[in-house]
Design an enzyme around this catalytic site. Structure first.
Site, short mmCIF file in Angstrom:
data_model
loop_
_atom_site.label_atom_id
_atom_site.label_comp_id
_atom_site.label_asym_id
_atom_site.label_seq_id
_atom_site.Cartn_x
_atom_site.Cartn_y
_atom_site.Cartn_z
N GLN A 212 0.71 -1.21 -0.16
CA GLN A 212 -0.01 0.23 0.10
C GLN A 212 0.87 1.40 -0.10
O GLN A 212 0.26 2.21 -0.32
CB GLN A 212 -0.90 0.10 1.21
CG GLN A 212 -1.93 -0.83 1.18
CD GLN A 212 -1.62 -2.15 1.99
OE1 GLN A 212 -0.53 -2.45 1.80
NE2 GLN A 212 -2.41 -2.67 2.69
N ASP A 253 -5.88 1.77 12.89
CA ASP A 253 -7.12 1.20 12.63
C ASP A 253 -7.89 0.85 13.89
O ASP A 253 -9.11 0.71 13.78
CB ASP A 253 -6.79 -0.22 12.08
CG ASP A 253 -6.54 0.02 10.48
OD1 ASP A 253 -5.34 0.08 10.36
OD2 ASP A 253 -7.52 -0.23 9.61
O1 MRU Z 1 -4.93 -3.26 5.30
P1 MRU Z 1 -5.23 -1.89 5.18
O2 MRU Z 1 -4.80 -1.16 3.49
O3 MRU Z 1 -6.76 -1.49 5.15
O4 MRU Z 1 -4.71 -0.98 6.18
C1 MRU Z 1 -4.46 0.29 6.12
C2 MRU Z 1 -3.92 0.77 7.36
O5 MRU Z 1 -3.23 0.28 8.44
C3 MRU Z 1 -3.69 2.45 7.60
O6 MRU Z 1 -2.79 2.77 8.05
C4 MRU Z 1 -4.91 2.53 8.32
O7 MRU Z 1 -6.03 2.04 8.00
C5 MRU Z 1 -5.15 3.99 8.94
S1 MRU Z 1 -6.04 4.68 7.47
C6 MRU Z 1 -6.09 6.36 7.67
#
Ligand code: MRU
Length: 367
Positions: A212, A253
């Site tokens: 990501q 999260d």
């Molecule tokens: O697995 P993902 O891509 O949904 O994980 C995203 C993250 O860990 C972000 O850092 C988190 O959701 C914070 S979003 C503003």
């Protein structure tokens, strides 16, 4: 924020009588820009599960639209049998099961269920669910801008202390606008600083296995003209040690009532490196990411485990390239816990707060 100079939000509905929801397909970025249409609870589940939509605040809004679809399905011909609220509750559980770690879907859907319960008839319930999803999306944009302003104050102080050398921020995963509705959490201070003409450079940890950072964070920074450099996850410690990082900004999260932070796998190791080198580690998140019902991150948060194939293969469309020793077992943990002692502060829409029970408790009534 912008893609090819055109303004987008990550998710929106078409405002028509038969409402469809449109979201940027994050699995095709950065190589292809496409928008998917979501029309049912099944579509919402699949988009969350397969990470077509992802990032805690965006998951919350998508899930809230899921409750809207649950209401329309419960009222429609396709549904016979159980009563309206049983059906909607069943779908709430179903959507919740798509990705268990982030608190935002639960928070958003509970908010929506509360509103739906106040509706006097089916029509009013449906319209309350729709308005709640829209409201949560709008609130998220406002919150992200406020997080950005508070974080930008920290960046501008660093800039002054650095005698006006560009500020180096390191980030992990994608907590930018793609993870939210607009602006983002961890990247909002960067965007606001850029608007304020403070020079910022971002170190982007690639964030294995789904990349990501390398795919999404780098893409959105590139699109918005922010200087940045992608590094492997393993390189984060080195750039911090070498004094090339002024502050780490990540998202969250789920944050516990004592300030433990659950975020994308690898965040903890970055926080350890920051702590060891006296580099401030800030978590940027709206207050809705705080789960006041739990205290200890390691004990109380269910860590999502994803398919081993995400680690085993690199993909190019349908083509897969094997990266690991064939047959060796794989564990694919999606998140980790950074204990509160490693967190310099949490940047929220209400400003900077300490990652401590006493401080966090003050915000409980705001839920
Ligand atoms: O697995 P993902 O891509 O949904 O994980 C995203 C993250 O860990 C972000 O850092 C988190 O959701 C914070 S979003 C503003």
């Amino acid at each position: 924020m912008k893609i090819n100079k055109k303004y987008y939000r990550t998710i929106r509905d078409n405002g028509k009588k038969r409402v469809s929801v449109f979201a940027i397909d994050q699995n095709s970025l950065p190589f292809r820009f496409s928008i998917i249409e979501l029309k049912s609870t099944g579509d919402i589940y699949k988009a969350i599960r397969e990470m077509t939509v992802r990032g805690a605040p965006l998951l919350g809004v998508a899930a809230a639209y899921g409750i809207y679809f649950a209401c329309t399905e419960a009222a429609g011909k396709s549904y016979k049998g159980k009563d309206f609220s049983d059906y909607v509750y069943e779908k709430y559980k179903y959507i919740l099961s798509a990705r268990p770690t982030s608190v935002n879907p639960e928070w958003a859907m509970k908010k929506s269920l509360g509103e739906v319960a106040k509706g006097r008839d089916t029509r009013e319930k449906i319209s309350r669910a729709l308005n709640t999803a829209r409201r949560i999306a709008d609130e998220d944009v406002r919150n992200c801008i406020r997080i950005g302003r508070a974080g930008s104050k920290i960046i501008s102080d660093i800039y002054r202390n650095n005698r006006k050398r560009p500020v180096n921020i390191l980030t992990h995963c994608n907590a930018g606008w793609l993870a939210c509705i607009d602006y983002g959490t961890a990247l909002s201070p960067v965007y606001i600083s850029a608007e304020r003409k403070i020079p910022v450079h971002v170190w982007v940890e690639e964030t294995r296995p789904r990349n990501q950072g390398a795919r999404l964070t780098a893409f959105e920074l590139m699109q918005n003209g922010i200087p940045h450099t992608i590094i492997t996850d393993n390189a984060g410690g080195l750039v911090i040690q070498k004094g090339m990082v002024d502050a780490v900004f990540t998202g969250a999260d789920r944050i516990t009532s004592k300030g433990d932070v659950c975020n994308k796998i690898g965040t903890y190791k970055t926080a350890l490196a920051a702590h060891d080198n006296g580099v401030p580690f800030y978590v940027c998140a709206p207050l809705s990411s705080i789960d006041f019902t739990i205290k200890d991150g390691l004990e109380d948060i269910k860590i999502e485990e994803r398919d081993a194939d995400e680690v085993r293969y690199a993909r190019d469309g349908r083509k897969k390239i094997e990266l690991c020793s064939p047959g060796s077992p794989i564990k694919n943990y999606g998140f980790d816990i950074t204990p509160s002692r490693l967190v310099t502060g949490i940047i929220t829409e209400n400003g900077l707060i300490k990652a401590e029970a006493g401080e966090i408790r003050k915000f409980r009534s705001g839920k």
